[in-house]
Design a protein around this motif. Structure first.
Motif, PDB file in Angstrom:
ATOM      1  N   GLY A 373       0.719  -1.268   0.038  1.00 41.19           N
ATOM      2  CA  GLY A 373       0.049  -0.019  -0.040  1.00 41.19           C
ATOM      3  C   GLY A 373       0.714   1.423   0.019  1.00 41.19           C
ATOM      4  O   GLY A 373       0.713   2.209  -0.803  1.00 41.19           O
ATOM      5  N   ALA A 374       2.053   1.369   1.004  1.00 42.28           N
ATOM      6  CA  ALA A 374       2.794   2.066   0.856  1.00 42.28           C
ATOM      7  C   ALA A 374       3.390   2.759  -0.795  1.00 42.28           C
ATOM      8  O   ALA A 374       3.829   3.677  -1.083  1.00 42.28           O
ATOM      9  CB  ALA A 374       3.937   2.151   1.901  1.00 42.28           C
ATOM     10  N   THR A 375       3.849   1.294  -1.302  1.00 37.53           N
ATOM     11  CA  THR A 375       4.600   1.481  -2.499  1.00 37.53           C
ATOM     12  C   THR A 375       3.595   2.229  -3.302  1.00 37.53           C
ATOM     13  O   THR A 375       3.943   3.136  -4.373  1.00 37.53           O
ATOM     14  CB  THR A 375       4.987   0.183  -3.044  1.00 37.53           C
ATOM     15  N   GLU A 376       2.325   1.609  -3.337  1.00 39.59           N
ATOM     16  CA  GLU A 376       1.354   2.399  -4.468  1.00 39.59           C
ATOM     17  C   GLU A 376       0.877   3.884  -4.171  1.00 39.59           C
ATOM     18  O   GLU A 376       0.980   4.549  -5.229  1.00 39.59           O
ATOM     19  CB  GLU A 376      -0.064   1.591  -4.306  1.00 39.59           C
ATOM     20  N   GLU A 377       1.145   4.152  -2.715  1.00 41.22           N
ATOM     21  CA  GLU A 377       1.119   5.460  -2.526  1.00 41.22           C
ATOM     22  C   GLU A 377       2.048   6.325  -2.967  1.00 41.22           C
ATOM     23  O   GLU A 377       1.909   7.473  -3.549  1.00 41.22           O
ATOM     24  CB  GLU A 377       0.818   5.867  -0.930  1.00 41.22           C
ATOM     25  N   ALA A 378       3.187   5.780  -2.884  1.00 44.70           N
ATOM     26  CA  ALA A 378       4.595   6.601  -3.580  1.00 44.70           C
ATOM     27  C   ALA A 378       4.266   6.578  -4.873  1.00 44.70           C
ATOM     28  O   ALA A 378       4.650   7.650  -5.650  1.00 44.70           O
ATOM     29  CB  ALA A 378       5.747   5.705  -3.122  1.00 44.70           C
ATOM     30  N   ASP A 379       4.033   5.583  -5.652  1.00 44.20           N
ATOM     31  CA  ASP A 379       3.639   5.590  -7.094  1.00 44.20           C
ATOM     32  C   ASP A 379       2.529   6.734  -7.568  1.00 44.20           C
ATOM     33  O   ASP A 379       2.764   7.214  -8.691  1.00 44.20           O
ATOM     34  CB  ASP A 379       3.247   4.314  -7.627  1.00 44.20           C
ATOM     35  N   HIS A 380       1.881   7.064  -6.729  1.00 42.84           N
ATOM     36  CA  HIS A 380       0.810   8.344  -6.756  1.00 42.84           C
ATOM     37  C   HIS A 380       1.212   9.450  -6.387  1.00 42.84           C
ATOM     38  O   HIS A 380       0.449  10.349  -6.185  1.00 42.84           O
ATOM     39  CB  HIS A 380      -0.419   7.736  -6.497  1.00 42.84           C
ATOM     40  N   HIS A 381       2.632   9.462  -5.833  1.00 40.23           N
ATOM     41  CA  HIS A 381       3.085  10.801  -4.993  1.00 40.23           C
ATOM     42  C   HIS A 381       2.332  11.236  -3.850  1.00 40.23           C
ATOM     43  O   HIS A 381       2.321  12.496  -3.507  1.00 40.23           O
ATOM     44  CB  HIS A 381       3.088  12.031  -6.138  1.00 40.23           C
ATOM     45  N   ILE A 382       1.514  10.240  -2.959  1.00 44.37           N
ATOM     46  CA  ILE A 382       1.019  10.648  -1.902  1.00 44.37           C
ATOM     47  C   ILE A 382       1.980  10.158  -0.753  1.00 44.37           C
ATOM     48  O   ILE A 382       2.411   9.260  -0.668  1.00 44.37           O
ATOM     49  CB  ILE A 382      -0.271   9.692  -1.769  1.00 44.37           C
ATOM     50  N   SER A 383       1.814  11.093   0.177  1.00 39.23           N
ATOM     51  CA  SER A 383       2.939  10.937   1.299  1.00 39.23           C
ATOM     52  C   SER A 383       2.421  11.836   2.563  1.00 39.23           C
ATOM     53  O   SER A 383       1.439  12.471   2.439  1.00 39.23           O
ATOM     54  CB  SER A 383       4.364  11.586   0.989  1.00 39.23           C
ATOM     55  N   SER A 384       2.834  11.386   3.685  1.00 38.83           N
ATOM     56  CA  SER A 384       2.595  12.193   4.829  1.00 38.83           C
ATOM     57  C   SER A 384       3.812  11.807   5.760  1.00 38.83           C
ATOM     58  O   SER A 384       4.820  11.150   5.805  1.00 38.83           O
ATOM     59  CB  SER A 384       1.377  11.200   5.710  1.00 38.83           C
ATOM     60  N   PHE A 385       3.843  12.869   6.577  1.00 34.99           N
ATOM     61  CA  PHE A 385       5.066  12.938   7.897  1.00 34.99           C
ATOM     62  C   PHE A 385       4.324  13.647   8.928  1.00 34.99           C
ATOM     63  O   PHE A 385       3.356  14.443   8.999  1.00 34.99           O
ATOM     64  CB  PHE A 385       6.247  13.386   7.408  1.00 34.99           C
ATOM     65  N   VAL A 386       5.120  13.524  10.307  1.00 37.47           N
ATOM     66  CA  VAL A 386       5.052  14.314  11.333  1.00 37.47           C
ATOM     67  C   VAL A 386       6.255  15.166  11.737  1.00 37.47           C
ATOM     68  O   VAL A 386       7.318  14.770  11.496  1.00 37.47           O
ATOM     69  CB  VAL A 386       4.738  13.407  12.449  1.00 37.47           C
ATOM     70  N   TYR A 387       5.728  16.408  11.702  1.00 37.85           N
ATOM     71  CA  TYR A 387       6.882  17.364  12.134  1.00 37.85           C
ATOM     72  C   TYR A 387       6.854  17.492  13.550  1.00 37.85           C
ATOM     73  O   TYR A 387       5.660  17.855  14.301  1.00 37.85           O
ATOM     74  CB  TYR A 387       6.647  18.781  11.626  1.00 37.85           C
ATOM     75  N   TYR A 388       7.996  17.202  14.225  1.00 34.34           N
ATOM     76  CA  TYR A 388       8.282  17.435  15.623  1.00 34.34           C
ATOM     77  C   TYR A 388       9.335  18.083  16.146  1.00 34.34           C
ATOM     78  O   TYR A 388      10.440  17.863  15.634  1.00 34.34           O
ATOM     79  CB  TYR A 388       8.158  15.883  16.242  1.00 34.34           C
ATOM     80  N   ALA A 389       9.004  19.133  17.106  1.00 39.10           N
ATOM     81  CA  ALA A 389      10.390  19.680  17.615  1.00 39.10           C
ATOM     82  C   ALA A 389       9.883  20.284  19.207  1.00 39.10           C
ATOM     83  O   ALA A 389       8.659  20.357  19.391  1.00 39.10           O
ATOM     84  CB  ALA A 389      10.786  20.895  16.773  1.00 39.10           C
ATOM     85  N   GLN A 390      11.046  20.260  19.864  1.00 39.40           N
ATOM     86  CA  GLN A 390      10.841  20.533  21.238  1.00 39.40           C
ATOM     87  C   GLN A 390      11.388  22.144  21.463  1.00 39.40           C
ATOM     88  O   GLN A 390      12.190  22.442  22.567  1.00 39.40           O
ATOM     89  CB  GLN A 390      11.155  19.711  22.179  1.00 39.40           C
TER      90      GLN A 390
END
Length: 529
Positions: A373-390
């Motif tokens: 599923g993650a590979t297919e998301e990457a193929d469609h240029h779909i991504s997510s991430f969490v920005y974290y900083a203290q």
């Protein structure tokens, strides 16, 4: 245990009235909002009652959701799921009536879906399905012969429902307290379906089309609140399924467009300053079933990409593709999918934050199916991430180096942020499309006296020796996002070592161009190409 369980209630989401105050738009409202109270929680600086979103001294995450506009406070209830509600109605010896709510922006195909569901039940010889359409003028009862019977509403109730659905078959019927100016759509749905069920005992279930700019979560909370207070157990409506219909061709263009409901004449009232993107994304995030309609107007690859995007935005809904609203009735009616607790955990941004802290910020181990599923998301240029900083954001740099910049490919960002000039207040951060909103959310746990701390912060979330739970934690979801660029942009807004050394007293003197949380809410338009 999920780290951010109940966090939506503290965020006050979905945000019904994010009053605008932006460099590109001077629209804003100074109408005072009451400071809500609840057991074991008190309002911070309660003399400042002119807050649009009251600042609460509450744990992180809190089990409380401040009122936003007509959104009601969600109390602890004995029955929050369809299955539990069904069991309770049996114990009471009552007639249980499953209710399916259908949401979707105007033109997505809600009316077509209703008619198809009714036609399908007719074809199967089943006359036990009732179809209702809520609109600005009243409630329409969609007959099995596809004709409609409408009854107008008193003016106050009509104002509550005037959100410009799809323009046809929109009507409602009032019932007792339904004419109250404080009546919400969810409460109206409960009372109206209860009346119809009592009058038409042959109806086993109802499917209800909601106004085009309404979102499911507040309706669900209002409905459950009304259920809890009801003393009439002859016919008991219960939420069964929340369905959202998405237009395959226009969903993404509308997310990226900088359109306000007010500019389209689609506001619910004079305080409604939402964007079209706000509505579309929140309709998707809070659904049990997502119907991608009109897939015949896009390519197969485009339909699949949209399906993957919707899965990013809502991690638990069943997703089905359709043409002309043709969806198997078994996916819409009497599914027993609804659970308020699960609905509140459905948004993808919340899943991203939970996963981040559960893994200590490390990438999750993926099983084969998840990896595919993650590979297919990457193929469609779909991504997510969490920005974290203290470290806190410098407000002037946040405005100049982030909020005034174009964010390529971002569909949704949401979470919590720490602003240097507002050191003790946890900010609620969210974007839908190109509009950024920052609001006061709660006191950071570390800002409370030790003896008053609730222990609400998860043990999995890092606790800084000096700053406690204060941090940036923002989930990002998009298509063709440049994660490295976005991270660098946000990093540039953090205080540097010399600024950190100054401490909160020095930070309080920094330039802060962001709208005051104690005077007006903050919706800022992010430049778009």
């Amino acid at each position: 245990m999920l780290l951010h369980q109940g966090i939506e209630r503290c965020l006050g989401a979905p945000s019904k009235q994010p009053h605008n105050c932006s460099p590109h738009s001077t629209r804003h409202t100074n109408k005072a909002a009451p400071v809500p109270q609840c057991a074991n929680m008190t309002a911070h600086k309660s003399s400042m009652v002119a807050l649009h979103t009251p600042l609460l001294a509450c744990p992180t995450p809190p089990a409380f959701r401040p009122e936003r506009g007509r959104h009601v406070r969600h109390r602890a209830m004995a029955s929050t799921s369809s299955a539990e509600c069904a069991a309770e109605s049996e114990e009471q010896g009552s007639h249980e009536v499953p209710i399916t709510l259908v949401s979707g922006f105007g033109g997505a195909g809600k009316s077509s879906l209703l008619r198809q569901a009714l036609s399908s039940s007719n074809a199967n010889g089943d006359a036990g399905v009732g179809a209702l359409v809520l609109g600005p003028q009243g409630i329409s009862r969609l007959q099995h012969d596809q004709s409609t019977v409408s009854t107008p509403l008193p003016s106050k109730q009509s104002d509550q429902l005037d959100s410009h659905g799809e323009g046809t078959d929109d009507a409602t019927e009032s019932s007792g307290s339904c004419s109250s100016s404080s009546q919400g759509v969810g409460q109206s749905i409960y009372q109206l379906t209860q009346r119809f069920a009592a009058a038409e005992s042959h109806c086993r279930s109802f499917i209800v089309e909601c106004p085009g700019t309404s979102v499911p979560l507040p309706h669900a909370i209002e409905f459950q609140d009304e259920l809890e207070q009801s003393e009439d157990w002859a016919s008991v409506p219960r939420l069964d399924t929340l369905v959202t219909v998405v237009d395959a061709q226009t969903f993404l263009p509308k997310i990226h467009a900088s359109e306000y409901l007010a500019d389209l004449g689609l506001t619910e009232d004079e305080l409604d300053d939402r964007t079209v993107a706000d509505v579309l994304i929140e309709q998707v995030e809070y659904a049990d079933v997502l119907v991608i309609n009109k897939v015949d107007t896009v390519s197969g690859a485009q339909a699949r990409q949209l399906e993957l995007i919707l899965r990013k935005l809502n991690r638990s809904a069943e997703i089905v593709q359709a043409v002309h609203g043709q969806v198997p009735a078994r996916l819409l009616l009497e599914t027993k999918r609804f659970s308020l607790a699960e609905l509140e955990q459905a948004p993808g941004w919340l899943a991203e934050l939970n996963a981040f802290f559960e893994t200590g910020g490390r990438p999750q181990h993926q099983h084969n199916s998840e990896h595919e599923g993650a590979t297919e998301e990457a193929d469609h240029h779909i991504s997510s991430f969490v920005y974290y900083a203290q470290r806190p954001f410098h407000p002037q740099r946040l405005m100049d180096q982030a909020l005034s910049m174009e964010w390529q490919g971002v569909l949704r960002s949401k979470g919590f942020f720490w602003l240097a000039t507002r050191h003790d207040i946890m900010g609620a951060w969210q974007t839908a499309g190109t509009a950024w909103q920052g609001e006061p959310n709660a006191l950071w746990e570390a800002a409370r006296p030790r003896e008053e701390r609730t222990g609400g912060t998860s043990t999995l979330q890092p606790w800084h020796e000096q700053w406690g739970d204060r941090c940036q934690q923002i989930a990002w979801i998009g298509v063709d996002m440049d994660e490295q660029q976005l991270r660098a942009m946000l990093d540039s807004c953090l205080l540097d070592d010399s600024e950190m050394a100054g401490g909160p007293e020095a930070w309080a003197q920094m330039e802060d161009p962001l709208p005051s949380w104690f005077e007006e809410s903050d919706l800022i338009q992010i430049p778009s190409s």
